[in-house]
Design an enzyme around this catalytic site. Structure first.
Site, PDB file in Angstrom:
ATOM      1  N   LYS A 180      35.995 -21.600  13.953  1.00 22.86           N
ATOM      2  CA  LYS A 180      36.806 -20.771  13.049  1.00 22.86           C
ATOM      3  C   LYS A 180      36.087 -19.446  12.781  1.00 22.86           C
ATOM      4  O   LYS A 180      34.999 -19.210  13.286  1.00 22.86           O
ATOM      5  CB  LYS A 180      37.079 -21.525  11.743  1.00 22.86           C
ATOM      6  CG  LYS A 180      37.427 -22.991  11.912  1.00 22.86           C
ATOM      7  CD  LYS A 180      38.699 -23.275  12.705  1.00 22.86           C
ATOM      8  CE  LYS A 180      38.943 -24.784  12.746  1.00 22.86           C
ATOM      9  NZ  LYS A 180      40.025 -25.245  13.560  1.00 22.86           N
TER      10      LYS A 180
HETATM   11  C1  LIG Z   1      40.197 -26.873  13.072  1.00 21.64           C
HETATM   12  C2  LIG Z   1      41.448 -27.323  12.490  1.00 21.64           C
HETATM   13  C3  LIG Z   1      41.499 -28.426  11.623  1.00 21.64           C
HETATM   14  C4  LIG Z   1      40.305 -29.305  11.349  1.00 21.64           C
HETATM   15  O1  LIG Z   1      39.254 -28.640  10.737  1.00 21.64           O
HETATM   16  P1  LIG Z   1      37.853 -29.418  10.535  1.00 21.64           P
HETATM   17  O2  LIG Z   1      37.102 -28.551   9.588  1.00 21.64           O
HETATM   18  O3  LIG Z   1      37.222 -29.496  11.881  1.00 21.64           O
HETATM   19  O4  LIG Z   1      38.159 -30.752   9.976  1.00 21.64           O
HETATM   20  C5  LIG Z   1      42.709 -28.735  11.029  1.00 21.64           C
HETATM   21  N1  LIG Z   1      43.819 -28.018  11.279  1.00 21.64           N
HETATM   22  C6  LIG Z   1      43.817 -26.972  12.133  1.00 21.64           C
HETATM   23  C7  LIG Z   1      45.071 -26.188  12.341  1.00 21.64           C
HETATM   24  C8  LIG Z   1      42.629 -26.594  12.775  1.00 21.64           C
HETATM   25  O5  LIG Z   1      42.647 -25.558  13.607  1.00 21.64           O
END
Ligand SMILES: *Cc1c(COP(=O)(O)O)cnc(C)c1O
Length: 376
Positions: A180
């Site tokens: 992210k």
């Molecule tokens: C990355 C992601 C998640 C999960 O995030 P984590 O912090 O890895 O649990 C959930 N929803 C979306 C749309 C994502 O891109």
């Protein structure tokens, strides 16, 4: 080799983790509280609750929203699988709806068709950072008495109608996974303006414990905790939060750099008639967590052949965002489900490199590489 993504982490981030370790307070404590305050201020939400990752944040959001067994929650199939899984965790059923062809965000008309008497909530995903039309979904939720939950895992730093994502609804979940825009290793945050949700999420992330360690630590009287309901260990550590505080301070700069790269892609790939580039509509500002390009049916090179050709010249790419309904875990319950727009978007798009710092030369290499692989 040009990677698809990399986290932007600096010496200050490492120093903050180092300093925190030496304070002796390494799990949820003062740094987590500070990160939450800064995060609430940044997004414009009243409260923020730090959690171990976005998936656990989504789970808590489902619980405090009162979603339970037998309920239905409408969400896109085209999303990371954690979106759908979080609905499963409370025994409810994810009902997959179609996405819009250009933004890949939930299609409000299609969502309407899928509302039943069992529908309790809509889980709106801001696809790879591009804000969804929150106002349209808010209106739909109000009309049908549904709860709106936002999966903003990718959308930290994006904004919608002049306000940062995180301030529009009562349950907005963010991720700090390294894929992210800012990262704490793993980590997540839920923002809310609802005090009851806020208090209950704080309890649930720490085993349902009535007193937190910070309060006990600073008390001059002995204190005994009660566990008021069955909770979870969904804590973020102070080491992660210390990194998060530094990362958050750099967020607007990081988003600005990402936007410059996306502008070059738009300017220098925009003339290719058989691909479609993402578009930011008026009132929508994305952080470009990912940059996805769609290969139209008349594109002379097939998707996988393009990905391989790019890899052969040292440029990484990824398939478009996955679809949950075609994964083994969901295949049985989704047998017969047809989502043509979703499947088309997933099967005919690729994600191309975008990270900070990405040099002008690297951006040029990607642009030239794509053009040469497509022979244009
Ligand atoms: C990355 C992601 C998640 C999960 O995030 P984590 O912090 O890895 O649990 C959930 N929803 C979306 C749309 C994502 O891109």
């Amino acid at each position: 080799m040009i990677p698809i993504a990399k986290p932007y982490l600096t010496k200050e981030d490492a120093q903050a983790a180092y300093d925190t370790i030496l304070t002796g307070w390494i799990t949820q404590g003062p740094r987590v509280a500070e990160f939450e305050e800064n995060f609430a201020r940044y997004t414009g939400a009243k409260y923020a609750v730090a959690v171990s990752n976005c998936t656990t944040g989504l789970h808590l959001a489902m619980i405090v929203a009162g979603i339970q067994e037998g309920d239905e929650v409408i969400c896109p199939s085209m999303s990371y699988i954690a979106t759908a899984n979080s609905i499963k965790y409370v025994g409810a059923k994810p009902v997959f709806a179609e996405v819009h062809q250009v933004t890949y965000n939930l299609n409000v008309e299609d969502v309407k068709q899928r509302i039943t008497p069992r529908t309790k909530a809509i889980l709106l995903v801001h696809q790879i950072g591009m804000p969804a039309d929150i106002a349209a979904f808010r209106a739909l939720c109000d009309e049908h008495h549904l709860i709106l939950i936002e999966d903003a895992a990718c959308a930290i730093g994006s904004s919608y109608q002049g306000k940062k994502i995180g301030s529009h609804s009562d349950l907005v979940c963010f991720s700090f996974h390294p894929r992210k825009v800012i990262s704490t290793g793993d980590g997540g945050m839920v923002t809310t303006n609802n005090e009851a949700y806020y208090n209950r999420m704080k309890l649930l992330r720490q085993h349902g414990m009535s007193i937190n360690d910070r309060v006990r630590h600073s008390s001059s009287k002995i204190m005994f905790e009660d566990h008021v309901e069955v909770g979870y260990n969904y804590r973020m550590t102070d080491i992660q939060a210390a990194v998060g505080i530094q990362q958050l301070a750099k967020l607007d700069w990081i988003v600005g750099e990402r936007r410059k790269i996306a502008q070059r892609y738009a300017a220098e790939l925009g003339d290719i008639s058989f691909i479609r580039l993402p578009k930011e509509n008026e009132g929508y500002v994305t952080n470009w967590q990912s940059y996805s390009i769609y290969l139209k049916p008349e594109c002379p090179v097939k998707r996988n052949d393009l990905m391989q050709a790019l890899l052969d010249i040292g440029i990484a790419s990824r398939r478009g965002v996955m679809t949950a309904h075609r994964e083994t875990a969901y295949q049985e319950e989704c047998a017969g489900l047809s989502l043509p727009a979703t499947e088309d978007a997933c099967d005919n798009s690729i994600i191309i490199p975008l990270y900070v710092p990405m040099t002008d030369d690297e951006v040029t290499t990607v642009i030239k590489g794509i053009r040469s692989c497509l022979q244009v």
